[in-house]
Design a protein around this motif. Structure first.
Motif, PDB file in Angstrom:
ATOM      1  N   PRO A  71       0.961  -1.204   0.101  1.00 42.25           N
ATOM      2  CA  PRO A  71      -0.026   0.121  -0.020  1.00 42.25           C
ATOM      3  C   PRO A  71       0.927   1.251   0.078  1.00 42.25           C
TER       4      PRO A  71
ATOM      5  N   PHE B 200      -6.695   2.314  -0.046  1.00 42.74           N
ATOM      6  CA  PHE B 200      -6.530   1.355   0.570  1.00 42.74           C
ATOM      7  C   PHE B 200      -7.576   0.827   1.699  1.00 42.74           C
TER       8      PHE B 200
ATOM      9  N   TRP C  30      -6.475   1.849  10.125  1.00 43.81           N
ATOM     10  CA  TRP C  30      -5.564   1.242   9.465  1.00 43.81           C
ATOM     11  C   TRP C  30      -5.086  -0.406  10.062  1.00 43.81           C
TER      12      TRP C  30
END
Length: 195
Positions: free
Chosen positions: A46, A93, A121
């Motif tokens: 990513p 992402f 995340w």
């Protein structure tokens, strides 16, 4: 100049302006050493930037997907990678659909995100990895107030990744091959996705 690093125009502005202090200009030696012993699988990179690591993983028989959401970064990666440029896709992402990966590679992606996005995340990395898969790469440990890069502490990273991950490998000394902006504050770690 756009100031929100969670938005593509922030990165477009920097790439097009040649302001890329995170660009190492090549593949870290520590990653190359790790790849020599790694079992190939499918890897997600990513925020791949100029994409140097894409070639390294590809040459070590990995099935590579590199993603960026900045058009300027994608252009830079495709220039750098030539025929392998097709391994770089435009994607967010946090939202693209995919099958699970064996490996997610980290370098200068987490520290590019605003701290408020870190829990999201961590959840997304866990979601993207198959059980037993790995999150491997370089983590930026710093207590700086501003960013990017946004530094994290070892403890805060552990809290983010627990309970989905366990630390499998850590090079406790800072990476020797760090670029100036990360010098002395970048550490190699491998986190295993719990079964």
């Amino acid at each position: 100049m756009a100031q929100d690093s969670s938005q593509p125009d922030f990165w477009d502005t920097r790439y097009r302006g040649g302001v890329t202090p995170w660009d190492a200009g090549g593949v870290p030696p520590r990653l190359m050493k790790w790849l020599q012993a790694a079992s190939p699988g499918n890897v997600l990179i990513p925020g791949c930037g100029a994409g140097y690591e894409v070639r390294a993983f590809y040459e070590h028989q990995f099935d590579v997907l590199a993603i960026e959401f900045s058009d300027a970064a994608i252009e830079a990666a495709r220039r750098e990678l030539g025929p392998l440029g097709n391994l770089v896709k435009k994607a967010d992402f946090f939202g693209f659909a995919t099958d699970p990966f064996d490996l997610v590679y980290e370098r200068a992606f987490l520290c590019a995100l605003p701290r408020s996005m870190w829990p999201q995340w961590a959840s997304r990395v866990a979601e993207l990895l198959r059980p037993g898969g790995a999150l491997a790469g370089f983590f930026y440990f710093d207590d700086n107030g501003r960013g990017p890069p946004f530094g994290i502490s070892s403890r805060a990273l552990s809290e983010l990744l627990d309970p989905a991950f366990e630390l499998e490998d850590e090079l406790t000394i800072p990476a020797e091959e760090s670029i100036p902006v990360f010098k002395g504050k970048e550490v190699w770690q491998v986190w295993k996705r719990r079964l």
